[in-house]
Design an enzyme around this catalytic site. Sequence first.
Site, PDB file in Angstrom:
ATOM      1  N   ASP A 175       0.812  -1.212   0.000  1.00 16.55           N
ATOM      2  CA  ASP A 175       0.000   0.000   0.000  1.00 16.55           C
ATOM      3  C   ASP A 175       0.849   1.267   0.000  1.00 16.55           C
ATOM      4  O   ASP A 175       2.013   1.274   0.381  1.00 16.55           O
ATOM      5  CB  ASP A 175      -0.966   0.019   1.188  1.00 16.55           C
ATOM      6  CG  ASP A 175      -0.261  -0.150   2.534  1.00 16.55           C
ATOM      7  OD1 ASP A 175       0.796  -0.818   2.589  1.00 16.55           O
ATOM      8  OD2 ASP A 175      -0.762   0.382   3.543  1.00 16.55           O
ATOM      9  N   GLU A 183      -0.521  -2.194   5.214  1.00 13.49           N
ATOM     10  CA  GLU A 183       0.474  -2.144   6.303  1.00 13.49           C
ATOM     11  C   GLU A 183       0.395  -0.820   7.039  1.00 13.49           C
ATOM     12  O   GLU A 183       0.624  -0.754   8.249  1.00 13.49           O
ATOM     13  CB  GLU A 183       1.885  -2.360   5.743  1.00 13.49           C
ATOM     14  CG  GLU A 183       2.958  -2.538   6.819  1.00 13.49           C
ATOM     15  CD  GLU A 183       3.421  -1.234   7.445  1.00 13.49           C
ATOM     16  OE1 GLU A 183       3.729  -1.228   8.661  1.00 13.49           O
ATOM     17  OE2 GLU A 183       3.478  -0.209   6.735  1.00 13.49           O
ATOM     18  N   GLU A 184       0.063   0.253   6.307  1.00 12.89           N
ATOM     19  CA  GLU A 184      -0.017   1.568   6.936  1.00 12.89           C
ATOM     20  C   GLU A 184      -1.280   1.724   7.782  1.00 12.89           C
ATOM     21  O   GLU A 184      -1.476   2.751   8.427  1.00 12.89           O
ATOM     22  CB  GLU A 184       0.007   2.667   5.856  1.00 12.89           C
ATOM     23  CG  GLU A 184       1.270   2.688   5.012  1.00 12.89           C
ATOM     24  CD  GLU A 184       2.508   3.107   5.773  1.00 12.89           C
ATOM     25  OE1 GLU A 184       2.387   3.478   6.962  1.00 12.89           O
ATOM     26  OE2 GLU A 184       3.600   3.064   5.193  1.00 12.89           O
ATOM     27  N   HIS A 211       7.708   8.865   4.607  1.00 18.21           N
ATOM     28  CA  HIS A 211       6.404   9.513   4.821  1.00 18.21           C
ATOM     29  C   HIS A 211       6.444  11.013   4.534  1.00 18.21           C
ATOM     30  O   HIS A 211       5.613  11.765   5.069  1.00 18.21           O
ATOM     31  CB  HIS A 211       5.877   9.256   6.246  1.00 18.21           C
ATOM     32  CG  HIS A 211       5.442   7.849   6.484  1.00 18.21           C
ATOM     33  ND1 HIS A 211       4.363   7.514   7.285  1.00 18.21           N
ATOM     34  CD2 HIS A 211       5.942   6.657   6.064  1.00 18.21           C
ATOM     35  CE1 HIS A 211       4.222   6.200   7.318  1.00 18.21           C
ATOM     36  NE2 HIS A 211       5.174   5.660   6.577  1.00 18.21           N
TER      37      HIS A 211
END
Length: 437
Positions: free
Chosen positions: A110, A176-177, A408
């Site tokens: 993702d 996963e996030e 990020h």
Amino acid sequence: MLYFISEKTIMKALPTLFLFILFIAPLKAQMDASLLKDIEKIEPKVIDWRHYFHQNPELSNREFTTAKKIEEHLKSLGLEVQTKIAKTGVVGILKGEKPGKVVALRADIDALPVTERNNLPFKSEVTDTFLGTETGVMHACGHDTHIAILMGVAEVLAKHKNLIKGTIKFIFQPAEEGPPPGEEGGAKLMIKEGVLKNPDVDAIFGLHINSGTPVGTIKYKSGGTMAAVERFVVTVKGKQTHGSAPWDGVDPILISAKIIDGFQTIISREAPLVDEAAVITVGKITSGVRFNIIPESAEMIGTVRTLDPDMRTLIIKRMTEMAQNISKAYGGEASIEWQNNTVVTYNDPGLTAQMVPTLEKVAGTEQVVVTKATTGGEDFSYFQEEVPGFYFFLGGMTPGNTTPYPHHTPDFQIDDNGMLLGVKVMSQLALDYLNAQ
């Protein structure tokens, strides 16, 4: 000068010699020449895949196109393929020519709600809606490289079934996030839906590319490696009034500021940081609609990162008490809700000791570095609760770069040259684990 060694001396030395042959000699062995040649040949393909996924990122639980491309690739290799696990997850199963154990290799797929800000020729221009807000979408954490690496591993190992003693599961994991609010997803849902069963996985390996580690370097830590992650929401209730007469109301924004200040004293004055690191971060505050109105309520959303279970318990307890008591002291009310996002990413010490020689064999002893634990989080940790797991960090920074962009962030970048080592290491970890059983 000639030396003669007695039979008795030789017999006494045999146990040591046996241990040397068993444990040391294999470390000096090189990668299979044919396998290595195929890995090096596939590098351009891996880079092309990475560029495709980078240009076509998808948010958590929405990785439909990503999953389809992975599925098509695995099927083209002749693997048994399972789809729609945990909504968009894909699993490929590769059986070797010899029976043995089952090892899993995992990649997350993702992207993040981040608008990319660079001049890469394969820059993402994708937009989507996240929590009601229009945003850019970007692989700002390197998951695009993880997908491409594991697709490369699957392709080269599918050509070398003769080297595989057992079975390899390729797990491409969504979310996963973290799944969107109100949805399940990620590693927890994959486990719930049986991803580690049929055939049952004996061990699992994963990697994370790192923008601050030079290409060619691998970092790892035995035991606790990444933090447990909690998400919290604090709701403060006050009393609305005109901004010109604050004494007629209760200001939830002021109370929120005091609560945030109090939270940080838990870290600076109560948490035993000499044992392990811990972090409390408030990442979002929402309150009010107009400059001259003291609003009725405020909401704070944030995260707690801990590496020690006792410290985690202490911090959650004290934050709950502080939010309620500080709010009450200023005439308001507060409640706090908790959501556990990940547990501690824990590298099984036995498995780690067993596999570090593989890292050194592939990358070179000097390029394999023991690192400290980080306060980042990883839901790979849920797999490690079920089976022994080993998770490590792969260098993705151009050598000589002194100002890498953090994960990020809109400027995040990874050097394509870092992925070849990822394919080599993941391939060899699977083979060495299975052949050692």
